[in-house]
Design a protein around this motif. Structure first.
Motif, PDB file in Angstrom:
ATOM      1  N   ARG A 243      -5.504   2.157   1.391  1.00  0.00           N
ATOM      2  CA  ARG A 243      -4.329   2.832   1.960  1.00  0.00           C
ATOM      3  C   ARG A 243      -4.768   4.000   2.838  1.00  0.00           C
ATOM      4  N   ALA A 244      -5.736   4.765   2.358  1.00  0.00           N
ATOM      5  CA  ALA A 244      -6.232   5.897   3.144  1.00  0.00           C
ATOM      6  C   ALA A 244      -6.867   5.413   4.447  1.00  0.00           C
TER       7      ALA A 244
ATOM      8  N   PRO B 165      -6.619  -0.259  -8.685  1.00  0.00           N
ATOM      9  CA  PRO B 165      -5.817   0.889  -8.236  1.00  0.00           C
ATOM     10  C   PRO B 165      -6.626   1.868  -7.383  1.00  0.00           C
ATOM     11  N   LYS B 166      -7.870   2.128  -7.794  1.00  0.00           N
ATOM     12  CA  LYS B 166      -8.720   3.042  -7.025  1.00  0.00           C
ATOM     13  C   LYS B 166      -9.057   2.445  -5.659  1.00  0.00           C
TER      14      LYS B 166
ATOM     15  N   ASN C 191      -7.301   0.154  -3.984  1.00  0.00           N
ATOM     16  CA  ASN C 191      -6.094   0.122  -3.156  1.00  0.00           C
ATOM     17  C   ASN C 191      -5.789   1.491  -2.553  1.00  0.00           C
ATOM     18  N   ASN C 192      -6.036   2.553  -3.319  1.00  0.00           N
ATOM     19  CA  ASN C 192      -5.840   3.900  -2.779  1.00  0.00           C
ATOM     20  C   ASN C 192      -6.773   4.148  -1.595  1.00  0.00           C
TER      21      ASN C 192
ATOM     22  N   ASP D  83     -16.010   4.048   0.802  1.00  0.00           N
ATOM     23  CA  ASP D  83     -15.205   4.198  -0.411  1.00  0.00           C
ATOM     24  C   ASP D  83     -15.843   5.234  -1.329  1.00  0.00           C
TER      25      ASP D  83
ATOM     26  N   LYS E  88      -4.075   4.444   6.828  1.00  0.00           N
ATOM     27  CA  LYS E  88      -3.384   5.630   7.346  1.00  0.00           C
ATOM     28  C   LYS E  88      -4.199   6.291   8.457  1.00  0.00           C
TER      29      LYS E  88
ATOM     30  N   LEU F  12       0.807  -1.222   0.000  1.00  0.00           N
ATOM     31  CA  LEU F  12       0.000   0.000   0.000  1.00  0.00           C
ATOM     32  C   LEU F  12       0.839   1.271   0.000  1.00  0.00           C
ATOM     33  N   GLY F  13       2.071   1.170  -0.472  1.00  0.00           N
ATOM     34  CA  GLY F  13       2.927   2.347  -0.511  1.00  0.00           C
ATOM     35  C   GLY F  13       3.416   2.795   0.849  1.00  0.00           C
TER      36      GLY F  13
END
Length: 226
Positions: free
Chosen positions: A166-167, A159-160, A162-163, A132, A170, A3-4
């Motif tokens: 990730r948020a 990709p959307k 996973n972003n 989401d 965080k 997730l970066g």
């Protein structure tokens, strides 16, 4: 997939059960949690259960809340994030398990609305409901889903998604002061939680069931999905 996030400080594990439902998650997924001892768990569950007409929306809500409470109270997971269940599209190819899309999406909206209200009303500090964005308009759904109408595609959907995950992670991560390390006890140092007795677990599930029934009987209005 990390997730970066900083791989030297955070480790992301992805676990899925193809075609799985809440019962399978309770049987297999909770054992995996005992083994890995994660601090944060993000759950995308309930979609397959909603497809089963023998399950009411109330049944699925109770099952999701039961999983969340077991993770928090029995397995001592610090943060549990429950993700919205996504809509589905009419399939553009023949699929094995087909459901009425309008029927499913209506149940999906009812469940998402209820869970959002339930976790907000009950103020569970270690459980949050994640909404989401970018999957709800007809245009965005057409771009994000595969032609089976169920799974997200590789180019846009994942990709959307996973972003968004990730948020969510965080937000769930503990806040630290500048120069302070987030590292605490590693998973080998953390104490294993003591299992609940069958009597206590049964009483806990009964309380969840009663709580869900009472909340749904209040006929809370369905919120619009952003």
């Amino acid at each position: 997939m990390n997730l970066g996030l900083d791989k030297s400080r955070e480790k992301v594990l992805l676990r899925g059960y193809p075609g799985g439902n809440l019962e399978k998650i309770k049987k297999c997924g909770l054992d995996y949690v005992k083994l890995c001892k994660p601090e944060i768990i993000v759950l995308q569950i309930g979609s397959n259960d909603l497809c089963n007409s023998t399950n009411s929306v109330q049944d699925v809500a109770r099952g999701i809340i039961e999983v969340a409470i077991k993770l928090g109270f029995c397995l001592e997971v610090k943060k549990i994030v429950i993700c919205q269940i996504l809509h589905r599209l009419s399939p553009q190819k023949r699929i094995r398990y087909k459901v009425d899309i309008k029927w499913f999406n209506k149940r999906c909206d009812e469940l998402n609305s209820f869970l959002s209200h339930y976790f907000r009303e009950n103020r569970m500090d270690n459980v949050s409901f994640w909404k989401d964005s970018g999957f709800w308009s007809e245009r965005s759904k057409q771009l994000a889903f595969c032609n089976d109408g169920v799974h997200l595609n590789i180019n846009t959907g994942y990709p959307k998604y996973n972003n968004g995950i990730r948020a969510a992670v965080k937000v769930a991560m503990p806040k630290t002061k500048p120069g302070q390390s987030r590292k605490g006890k590693n998973k080998d140092q953390r104490e294993s939680p003591s299992p609940l007795s069958p009597e206590v677990e049964e009483a806990l599930i009964a309380r969840i069931t009663e709580s869900v029934i009472q909340s749904m009987n209040r006929n809370q209005p369905v919120e619009e999905i952003p």
